[in-house]
Write a protein that holds these residues in place. Sequence first.
Motif, PDB file in Angstrom:
ATOM      1  N   LEU A 149       0.854  -1.182   0.000  1.00 19.56           N
ATOM      2  CA  LEU A 149       0.000   0.000   0.000  1.00 19.56           C
ATOM      3  C   LEU A 149       0.889   1.231   0.000  1.00 19.56           C
ATOM      4  CD1 LEU A 149      -2.678   1.561   0.310  1.00 19.56           C
ATOM      5  CD2 LEU A 149      -2.470   1.230   2.783  1.00 19.56           C
ATOM      6  N   VAL A 150       0.820   2.030  -1.057  1.00 22.56           N
ATOM      7  CA  VAL A 150       1.558   3.282  -1.143  1.00 22.56           C
ATOM      8  C   VAL A 150       0.631   4.398  -0.673  1.00 22.56           C
ATOM      9  CG1 VAL A 150       2.773   4.894  -2.660  1.00 22.56           C
ATOM     10  CG2 VAL A 150       2.943   2.418  -3.055  1.00 22.56           C
ATOM     11  N   VAL A 151       1.086   5.179   0.301  1.00 24.25           N
ATOM     12  CA  VAL A 151       0.278   6.256   0.872  1.00 24.25           C
ATOM     13  C   VAL A 151       0.929   7.592   0.532  1.00 24.25           C
ATOM     14  CG1 VAL A 151      -0.702   7.240   2.971  1.00 24.25           C
ATOM     15  CG2 VAL A 151      -0.403   4.753   2.776  1.00 24.25           C
ATOM     16  N   GLY A 152       0.161   8.488  -0.090  1.00 26.36           N
ATOM     17  CA  GLY A 152       0.687   9.811  -0.408  1.00 26.36           C
ATOM     18  C   GLY A 152       0.335  10.216  -1.816  1.00 26.36           C
ATOM     19  N   GLY A 153       0.148  11.537  -2.017  1.00 23.94           N
ATOM     20  CA  GLY A 153      -0.295  12.034  -3.309  1.00 23.94           C
ATOM     21  C   GLY A 153       0.731  12.842  -4.062  1.00 23.94           C
ATOM     22  N   GLY A 154       2.014  12.646  -3.768  1.00 22.27           N
ATOM     23  CA  GLY A 154       3.052  13.419  -4.425  1.00 22.27           C
ATOM     24  C   GLY A 154       3.780  12.649  -5.507  1.00 22.27           C
ATOM     25  N   ARG A 187      -6.341  13.488  -0.829  1.00 18.34           N
ATOM     26  CA  ARG A 187      -7.106  14.261  -1.807  1.00 18.34           C
ATOM     27  C   ARG A 187      -7.049  13.582  -3.171  1.00 18.34           C
ATOM     28  NH1 ARG A 187      -4.419  18.341   1.143  1.00 18.34           N
ATOM     29  NH2 ARG A 187      -2.686  18.280  -0.353  1.00 18.34           N
ATOM     30  N   GLU A 188      -8.024  13.884  -3.976  1.00 18.85           N
ATOM     31  CA  GLU A 188      -8.029  13.381  -5.345  1.00 18.85           C
ATOM     32  C   GLU A 188      -6.811  13.932  -6.086  1.00 18.85           C
ATOM     33  OE1 GLU A 188      -9.609  11.098  -8.388  1.00 18.85           O
ATOM     34  OE2 GLU A 188     -10.651  11.446  -6.474  1.00 18.85           O
ATOM     35  N   PRO A 189      -6.020  13.078  -6.717  1.00 19.03           N
ATOM     36  CA  PRO A 189      -4.835  13.578  -7.434  1.00 19.03           C
ATOM     37  C   PRO A 189      -5.226  14.514  -8.579  1.00 19.03           C
ATOM     38  CG  PRO A 189      -4.724  11.199  -7.123  1.00 19.03           C
ATOM     39  CD  PRO A 189      -6.111  11.612  -6.755  1.00 19.03           C
ATOM     40  N   VAL A 190      -4.408  15.523  -8.791  1.00 23.75           N
ATOM     41  CA  VAL A 190      -4.583  16.440  -9.910  1.00 23.75           C
ATOM     42  C   VAL A 190      -3.481  16.129 -10.916  1.00 23.75           C
ATOM     43  CG1 VAL A 190      -4.591  18.847 -10.657  1.00 23.75           C
ATOM     44  CG2 VAL A 190      -5.573  18.219  -8.434  1.00 23.75           C
ATOM     45  N   ARG A 220      -1.848  -1.054 -16.207  1.00 27.94           N
ATOM     46  CA  ARG A 220      -2.372  -2.047 -15.271  1.00 27.94           C
ATOM     47  C   ARG A 220      -3.467  -1.488 -14.363  1.00 27.94           C
ATOM     48  NH1 ARG A 220       1.276  -6.512 -14.012  1.00 27.94           N
ATOM     49  NH2 ARG A 220       2.941  -6.599 -15.580  1.00 27.94           N
ATOM     50  N   GLY A 221      -3.754  -0.201 -14.466  1.00 29.22           N
ATOM     51  CA  GLY A 221      -4.823   0.408 -13.673  1.00 29.22           C
ATOM     52  C   GLY A 221      -4.425   0.821 -12.279  1.00 29.22           C
ATOM     53  N   ALA A 222      -3.114   0.870 -11.990  1.00 26.06           N
ATOM     54  CA  ALA A 222      -2.656   1.155 -10.627  1.00 26.06           C
ATOM     55  C   ALA A 222      -3.027   2.557 -10.171  1.00 26.06           C
ATOM     56  CB  ALA A 222      -1.142   0.954 -10.537  1.00 26.06           C
ATOM     57  N   TYR A 223      -3.009   3.517 -11.071  1.00 21.09           N
ATOM     58  CA  TYR A 223      -3.331   4.896 -10.691  1.00 21.09           C
ATOM     59  C   TYR A 223      -4.843   5.126 -10.658  1.00 21.09           C
ATOM     60  CZ  TYR A 223       1.630   5.526 -11.672  1.00 21.09           C
ATOM     61  OH  TYR A 223       2.994   5.411 -11.686  1.00 21.09           O
ATOM     62  N   ALA A 224      -5.552   4.524 -11.583  1.00 24.79           N
ATOM     63  CA  ALA A 224      -7.006   4.697 -11.631  1.00 24.79           C
ATOM     64  C   ALA A 224      -7.687   4.082 -10.422  1.00 24.79           C
ATOM     65  CB  ALA A 224      -7.553   4.069 -12.913  1.00 24.79           C
ATOM     66  N   ALA A 225      -7.037   3.092  -9.795  1.00 25.90           N
ATOM     67  CA  ALA A 225      -7.629   2.405  -8.642  1.00 25.90           C
ATOM     68  C   ALA A 225      -7.332   3.106  -7.322  1.00 25.90           C
ATOM     69  CB  ALA A 225      -7.113   0.963  -8.584  1.00 25.90           C
ATOM     70  N   ARG A 226      -6.871   4.328  -7.398  1.00 34.00           N
ATOM     71  CA  ARG A 226      -6.560   5.086  -6.186  1.00 34.00           C
ATOM     72  C   ARG A 226      -7.751   5.118  -5.221  1.00 34.00           C
ATOM     73  NH1 ARG A 226      -9.556   9.738  -4.456  1.00 34.00           N
ATOM     74  NH2 ARG A 226      -8.409  10.504  -2.651  1.00 34.00           N
ATOM     75  N   ARG A 227      -7.482   4.974  -3.921  1.00 35.80           N
ATOM     76  CA  ARG A 227      -8.519   4.983  -2.887  1.00 35.80           C
ATOM     77  C   ARG A 227      -8.348   6.203  -1.980  1.00 35.80           C
ATOM     78  NH1 ARG A 227     -10.450  -0.185  -1.466  1.00 35.80           N
ATOM     79  NH2 ARG A 227     -11.789   0.971  -0.011  1.00 35.80           N
TER      80      ARG A 227
END
Length: 362
Positions: A165-170, A192-195, A244-251
């Motif tokens: 689990l990677v935590v952080g939006g940077g 927050r939702e990534p921009v 692989r959808g890793a970014y789209a599956a952000r929680r």
Amino acid sequence: MSILESVVIGAGQAGLSASYHLTRLGIDHVVLDADAEAGGAWRHRWDALTMQDVHGVAELPGSAPPPRNSERANMAVPAYFAEYERAHALPIVRPVRVDQVTDDDGILVVHAGERTWSTRTLVNATGTWTQPFMPHYPGMETFLGEQLHTVDYPGPEHFRGRRVLVVGGGASAVQFIGALAPITDTLWATRREPVWITSDFTPEAGAAAVALVEQRVAQGLPPQSVVSVTGLMLRAQEREAERRGAYAARRPMFSRIEPDGVRWADGAFERVDVILWATGFRPAISHLAPLHLRSAAGGIQLDRHGRGTTAVGDPRVQMVGYGPSASTIGANRAGRTAARGVQHQLAASGALQDTDRAISLR
């Protein structure tokens, strides 16, 4: 004991730039560096990070930048810094870990164990790498897996076959996911939702982002990193993770940590083996506490509406690699500005008698 005209704390990008410009002005100074060898924070980056992976290393003043190739960044940049120190005969003293800076009847005293340096001015270039930030969540202490921060990242092979689990939006989180998603099961959580930036990152966009950080330090607020306000973008090496959808599956962020995973407020649970906290850093400025530089808002207010490097609370102190100068390009520019600030303060206090040295940098 002799009194120096200036002391620079830190020999990373900002500190070396400041020393270069102080040397050009003939200002008597030393640079105190906590590491045993050159390289600053770059010495501590993970082995898998190459010069092709980094977002860019701006050239130090009077030099060319290191090449963008497959060499390890934790070897290439320190070698570049070391050669720069030698080429310009910069007065580096290491290893010196500064404990605190105090005021002794108008003279600044830099303390490092039993050693002290007295100086009329100070350039603080300690950056953020030594102050990793990890937020506290309920149950953290019960987790039976591995928890580590960006500062301890050992490279992607360490995680192969594990659920991470990677935590952080940077930018670091984006980079970690890019490296990990192709070799392991990777989850991503952010507050927050990534921009995302979908167009080219122009100089105008960069200037606008820096301006937002300047506004904060002009008000004495704790600075945000420049990267935090620029938005995120994917590089070529991260496209496979995207596929692989890793970014789209952000929680969104979970509410608590349990022994074998994390749980969200709605009751959803995910088992994970590793929590990788890519949650950033804070300025390493605790050694300046005796000088009472922080404003009521919690940060160190800088002059010129946040565009300068002089601490409003004490003009003897220059802050480089802080706030808008936290990037490598910003650090170079801040080194020049700080040298001018030191020169101005010495002249204003009558400590700079030589008129040949009281001229501005050209």
